[in-house]
Write an enzyme that holds these catalytic residues in place. Structure first.
Site, PDB file in Angstrom:
ATOM      1  N   ASP A  20      44.834  13.501 -38.385  1.00 32.23           N
ATOM      2  CA  ASP A  20      43.742  12.604 -37.643  1.00 32.23           C
ATOM      3  C   ASP A  20      42.643  13.319 -37.090  1.00 32.23           C
ATOM      4  O   ASP A  20      43.033  13.627 -36.117  1.00 32.23           O
ATOM      5  CB  ASP A  20      44.053  11.365 -36.998  1.00 32.23           C
ATOM      6  CG  ASP A  20      43.230  10.498 -36.787  1.00 32.23           C
ATOM      7  OD1 ASP A  20      41.905  10.464 -36.551  1.00 32.23           O
ATOM      8  OD2 ASP A  20      43.418   8.840 -35.894  1.00 32.23           O
ATOM      9  N   TYR A  39      28.717   3.845 -36.738  1.00 28.26           N
ATOM     10  CA  TYR A  39      28.158   4.184 -37.450  1.00 28.26           C
ATOM     11  C   TYR A  39      27.129   5.763 -37.084  1.00 28.26           C
ATOM     12  O   TYR A  39      26.940   6.811 -37.244  1.00 28.26           O
ATOM     13  CB  TYR A  39      28.189   4.250 -38.822  1.00 28.26           C
ATOM     14  CG  TYR A  39      27.947   5.001 -40.589  1.00 28.26           C
ATOM     15  CD1 TYR A  39      29.262   5.828 -40.646  1.00 28.26           C
ATOM     16  CD2 TYR A  39      26.741   4.753 -40.645  1.00 28.26           C
ATOM     17  CE1 TYR A  39      28.883   6.904 -41.735  1.00 28.26           C
ATOM     18  CE2 TYR A  39      27.034   5.876 -42.051  1.00 28.26           C
ATOM     19  CZ  TYR A  39      27.873   6.789 -42.415  1.00 28.26           C
ATOM     20  OH  TYR A  39      28.505   7.744 -43.489  1.00 28.26           O
ATOM     21  N   TYR A  99      26.342  22.908 -30.111  1.00 26.46           N
ATOM     22  CA  TYR A  99      27.609  23.948 -30.270  1.00 26.46           C
ATOM     23  C   TYR A  99      26.713  25.355 -30.227  1.00 26.46           C
ATOM     24  O   TYR A  99      27.310  26.584 -30.455  1.00 26.46           O
ATOM     25  CB  TYR A  99      28.277  24.039 -31.293  1.00 26.46           C
ATOM     26  CG  TYR A  99      29.331  23.050 -30.400  1.00 26.46           C
ATOM     27  CD1 TYR A  99      29.500  21.663 -29.914  1.00 26.46           C
ATOM     28  CD2 TYR A  99      30.685  24.211 -30.543  1.00 26.46           C
ATOM     29  CE1 TYR A  99      30.867  21.432 -29.014  1.00 26.46           C
ATOM     30  CE2 TYR A  99      31.766  23.887 -29.915  1.00 26.46           C
ATOM     31  CZ  TYR A  99      32.527  22.207 -29.095  1.00 26.46           C
ATOM     32  OH  TYR A  99      32.791  22.001 -28.396  1.00 26.46           O
TER      33      TYR A  99
HETATM   34  N1  LIG Z   1      28.699   7.986 -50.377  1.00 29.69           N
HETATM   35  C1  LIG Z   1      27.426   8.358 -49.288  1.00 29.69           C
HETATM   36  O1  LIG Z   1      26.460   8.031 -49.959  1.00 29.69           O
HETATM   37  C2  LIG Z   1      27.532   8.958 -48.178  1.00 29.69           C
HETATM   38  C3  LIG Z   1      26.196   9.047 -47.579  1.00 29.69           C
HETATM   39  C4  LIG Z   1      25.603   9.622 -46.323  1.00 29.69           C
HETATM   40  C5  LIG Z   1      26.533  10.500 -45.721  1.00 29.69           C
HETATM   41  N2  LIG Z   1      28.436  10.141 -46.500  1.00 29.69           N
HETATM   42  C6  LIG Z   1      29.409  11.240 -45.463  1.00 29.69           C
HETATM   43  O2  LIG Z   1      30.194  11.765 -46.501  1.00 29.69           O
HETATM   44  C7  LIG Z   1      31.197  11.871 -45.810  1.00 29.69           C
HETATM   45  C8  LIG Z   1      31.960  11.156 -47.063  1.00 29.69           C
HETATM   46  O3  LIG Z   1      32.366  10.191 -47.302  1.00 29.69           O
HETATM   47  P1  LIG Z   1      32.689   9.089 -48.674  1.00 29.69           P
HETATM   48  O4  LIG Z   1      31.116   8.592 -49.183  1.00 29.69           O
HETATM   49  O5  LIG Z   1      33.204  10.323 -49.616  1.00 29.69           O
HETATM   50  O6  LIG Z   1      33.469   7.950 -47.910  1.00 29.69           O
HETATM   51  P2  LIG Z   1      34.701   8.881 -48.156  1.00 29.69           P
HETATM   52  O7  LIG Z   1      35.206   7.073 -47.034  1.00 29.69           O
HETATM   53  O8  LIG Z   1      36.123   8.717 -49.927  1.00 29.69           O
HETATM   54  O9  LIG Z   1      35.261   9.849 -47.269  1.00 29.69           O
HETATM   55  C9  LIG Z   1      35.875   9.405 -46.336  1.00 29.69           C
HETATM   56  C10 LIG Z   1      36.894  10.762 -45.255  1.00 29.69           C
HETATM   57  O10 LIG Z   1      37.477  10.769 -44.352  1.00 29.69           O
HETATM   58  C11 LIG Z   1      38.676  10.147 -44.376  1.00 29.69           C
HETATM   59  N3  LIG Z   1      38.488   9.466 -43.150  1.00 29.69           N
HETATM   60  C12 LIG Z   1      38.668   9.071 -42.228  1.00 29.69           C
HETATM   61  N4  LIG Z   1      38.359   8.910 -41.222  1.00 29.69           N
HETATM   62  C13 LIG Z   1      39.399   9.998 -41.015  1.00 29.69           C
HETATM   63  C14 LIG Z   1      39.653  10.475 -39.359  1.00 29.69           C
HETATM   64  N5  LIG Z   1      39.917   9.845 -37.841  1.00 29.69           N
HETATM   65  N6  LIG Z   1      40.707  11.808 -39.363  1.00 29.69           N
HETATM   66  C15 LIG Z   1      40.655  12.531 -41.150  1.00 29.69           C
HETATM   67  N7  LIG Z   1      40.456  11.661 -41.758  1.00 29.69           N
HETATM   68  C16 LIG Z   1      39.649  10.306 -41.769  1.00 29.69           C
HETATM   69  C17 LIG Z   1      39.302   8.981 -45.289  1.00 29.69           C
HETATM   70  O11 LIG Z   1      40.155   8.187 -45.190  1.00 29.69           O
HETATM   71  C18 LIG Z   1      38.091   9.694 -46.524  1.00 29.69           C
HETATM   72  O12 LIG Z   1      38.903  10.410 -47.333  1.00 29.69           O
HETATM   73  C19 LIG Z   1      31.947  10.494 -44.719  1.00 29.69           C
HETATM   74  O13 LIG Z   1      31.225  11.577 -43.784  1.00 29.69           O
HETATM   75  C20 LIG Z   1      30.144   9.865 -45.099  1.00 29.69           C
HETATM   76  O14 LIG Z   1      29.656   9.427 -43.821  1.00 29.69           O
HETATM   77  C21 LIG Z   1      28.472   9.856 -47.583  1.00 29.69           C
END
Ligand SMILES: NC(=O)c1ccc[n+]([C@@H]2O[C@H](COP(=O)([O-])OP(=O)(O)OC[C@H]3O[C@@H](n4cnc5c(N)ncnc54)[C@H](O)[C@@H]3O)[C@@H](O)[C@H]2O)c1
Length: 318
Positions: A63, A150, A164
């Site tokens: 985590d 979020y 940073y």
């Molecule tokens: N998919 C989109 O359209 C989109 C758009 C904007 C931003 N993002 C950003 O891209 C990133 C990935 O998004 P995604 O669509 O793959 O979502 P997702 O939910 O599939 O992936 C997020 C991953 O982070 C892991 N995670 C969550 N909390 C955690 C923690 N405390 N410690 C370790 N792992 C943790 C989850 O288990 C998951 O595998 C995210 O940061 C999201 O905010 C995605």
């Protein structure tokens, strides 16, 4: 294969999620060593199962709100639940993941002199008065609503990245990701593409929230991953923030109709009330990405949807 000297040790947090798993796969394909870190909150081992036999790939359950001590050259910080149903499930943990998680990632980057990239989001623009959204726009975000854990968490993460950078000279990259879709999206994440495709494939009603005239842009995952890697590879003068997304703009109704057409579904389109703080318009201005990264999306919505539908078809059949 790349030579030993060009092989990088790359940490991908959230690497077992939708975007993270595609990123791990692409970086591994370039010959790098990948440490994929995930607490499996929304991601699954299944997303990276096909990479587990590769000796340059390592999967660690961890985590990011707790510190991590590893040696790496680059960090892609993707850990954070991304869909409203998931990030609103435990909003305090969502903010912690963005804020504490980012502090830990940046602390690690500072210690080992790694380059760090933040997966930020178009949600930092909130419900925008500016359309399309360019990076100089500061956004219109509700700090106390159900989406704030979020949106504000991601805004704070951007602040931490830039502090940073200014305070410690850390090489940083900030990508503002717009709506991205494709294989390995979570089927129950409530995001519009996965929702519509799953509903259409099971011939259930397709639910549109509101009148369906709200617009969204949809970027196919392969394009997005290409953009993230291109951003990481820029020289130290490029920090971002840089919008990454597909500027093609569609109403939610148009998307629903296209999904029905491509799946050959018998689903009916039905309407439900719009959730609070749902943005009316979303479209990236990607001029900065075009100039700085020589990047633009190449996969049309129709083509990307065909590939996504194919993936969900196999998932539903399995
Ligand atoms: N998919 C989109 O359209 C989109 C758009 C904007 C931003 N993002 C950003 O891209 C990133 C990935 O998004 P995604 O669509 O793959 O979502 P997702 O939910 O599939 O992936 C997020 C991953 O982070 C892991 N995670 C969550 N909390 C955690 C923690 N405390 N410690 C370790 N792992 C943790 C989850 O288990 C998951 O595998 C995210 O940061 C999201 O905010 C995605």
């Amino acid at each position: 294969m790349v030579s030993y000297r060009r092989t990088k040790r790359i940490l991908v947090t959230g690497g077992a999620g939708f975007l993270g798993s595609h990123l791990c796969e692409r970086l591994l394909g370039q010959g790098h060593e990948i440490l994929c870190v995930d607490n499996f909150f929304t991601g699954t081992r299944r997303n990276v199962e096909h990479l587990l036999d590769n000796t340059r790939f390592e999967l660690l359950r961890h985590d990011v709100t707790f510190p991590l001590y590893v040696e790496v050259d680059e960090i892609y910080n993707l850990a954070c639940p991304a869909s409203p149903v998931h990030y609103q499930f435990d909003p305090v943990q969502t903010t912690k993941t963005s804020v504490h998680g980012t502090i830990n990632v940046l602390g690690l980057a500072k210690r080992v002199k790694a380059k760090a990239l933040q997966a930020s989001t178009s949600e930092v623009y909130g419900d925008p008065e500016m359309h399309p959204q360019a990076e100089h726009y500061w956004g219109r975000v509700n700090p106390i609503g159900p989406r704030s854990c979020y949106d504000e968490g991601k805004r704070c993460a951007e602040t931490l990245f830039f502090d940073y950078h200014r305070q410690h000279g850390l090489p940083i990259k900030v990508a503002r990701i717009f709506n991205t879709y494709g294989p390995r999206m979570h089927p129950d994440d409530g995001r519009v593409v996965s929702n519509f495709v799953v509903q259409a494939l099971s011939n259930q009603d397709i639910t549109i929230y509101g009148d369906g005239r709200q617009t969204r842009s949809f970027c196919y995952v392969d394009d997005l991953i290409q953009g993230l890697i291109a951003l990481m590879e820029t020289d130290s003068t490029v920090t971002g923030p840089i919008n990454l997304g597909n500027p093609g703009e569609f109403t939610v109704r148009e998307l629903a109709e296209l999904v029905v057409e491509l799946t050959g579904s018998r689903s009916e389109i039905v309407h439900k009330p719009l959730p609070q703080d749902d943005p009316r318009q979303r479209k990236p201005d990607i001029e900065r990405a075009k100039r700085a990264l020589d990047w633009h999306p190449t996969i049309e919505l129709r083509e990307g949807l065909v590939r996504t539908i194919e993936y969900f078809r196999t998932q539903i059949a399995a």
